[in-house]
Design a protein around this motif. Structure first.
Motif, PDB file in Angstrom:
ATOM      1  N   LEU A 196       2.081   1.665  -3.626  1.00 12.94           N
ATOM      2  CA  LEU A 196       1.018   2.137  -4.512  1.00 12.94           C
ATOM      3  C   LEU A 196       0.681   3.598  -4.242  1.00 12.94           C
ATOM      4  O   LEU A 196       0.439   4.372  -5.173  1.00 12.94           O
ATOM      5  CB  LEU A 196      -0.218   1.258  -4.364  1.00 12.94           C
ATOM      6  CG  LEU A 196      -0.065  -0.173  -4.878  1.00 12.94           C
ATOM      7  CD1 LEU A 196      -1.315  -0.971  -4.556  1.00 12.94           C
ATOM      8  CD2 LEU A 196       0.247  -0.196  -6.347  1.00 12.94           C
ATOM      9  N   SER A 255       3.723   5.712  -5.621  1.00 19.44           N
ATOM     10  CA  SER A 255       3.777   5.735  -7.083  1.00 19.44           C
ATOM     11  C   SER A 255       2.579   6.467  -7.675  1.00 19.44           C
ATOM     12  O   SER A 255       2.713   7.158  -8.681  1.00 19.44           O
ATOM     13  CB  SER A 255       3.879   4.321  -7.648  1.00 19.44           C
ATOM     14  OG  SER A 255       2.750   3.561  -7.295  1.00 19.44           O
ATOM     15  N   GLY A 256       1.424   6.348  -7.044  1.00 19.83           N
ATOM     16  CA  GLY A 256       0.248   7.059  -7.528  1.00 19.83           C
ATOM     17  C   GLY A 256       0.394   8.566  -7.428  1.00 19.83           C
ATOM     18  O   GLY A 256       0.082   9.307  -8.373  1.00 19.83           O
ATOM     19  N   SER A 277       0.828  -1.213   0.000  1.00 18.91           N
ATOM     20  CA  SER A 277       0.000   0.000   0.000  1.00 18.91           C
ATOM     21  C   SER A 277       0.856   1.253   0.000  1.00 18.91           C
ATOM     22  O   SER A 277       0.515   2.243  -0.662  1.00 18.91           O
ATOM     23  CB  SER A 277      -0.954   0.001   1.198  1.00 18.91           C
ATOM     24  OG  SER A 277      -0.238   0.085   2.411  1.00 18.91           O
TER      25      SER A 277
END
Length: 75
Positions: free
Chosen positions: A11, A14-15, A8
């Motif tokens: 993610l 990177s998001g 998590s």
């Protein structure tokens, strides 16, 4: 901290980085599919390095300089 925590974190990092890089590409004016894919590749790579170093420090129990003196009495 299990695998779900680190996935998590990856993610999320990177998001956020992908959004920043795409906004920068759009602010330049002409954005192509290659520019968006480049932003995606860079965000995935940079986040992997960032989260990988955090995970390595966590596994080695390396403390930061600011946290190193916690619990010690102040002189």
């Amino acid at each position: 901290m299990g695998a779900g925590f680190w996935i998590s974190r990856y993610l999320l990092a990177s998001g956020i980085l992908f959004i920043i890089l795409v906004v920068v590409e759009f602010s330049k004016g002409t954005t192509s599919q290659a520019d968006v894919l480049s932003a995606l590749a860079w965000s995935l790579l940079a986040s992997a390095i960032f989260i990988g170093s955090k995970y390595w420090r966590y596994r080695k129990a390396v403390q930061c300089a600011m946290c190193g003196d916690e619990g010690k009495p102040k002189a």
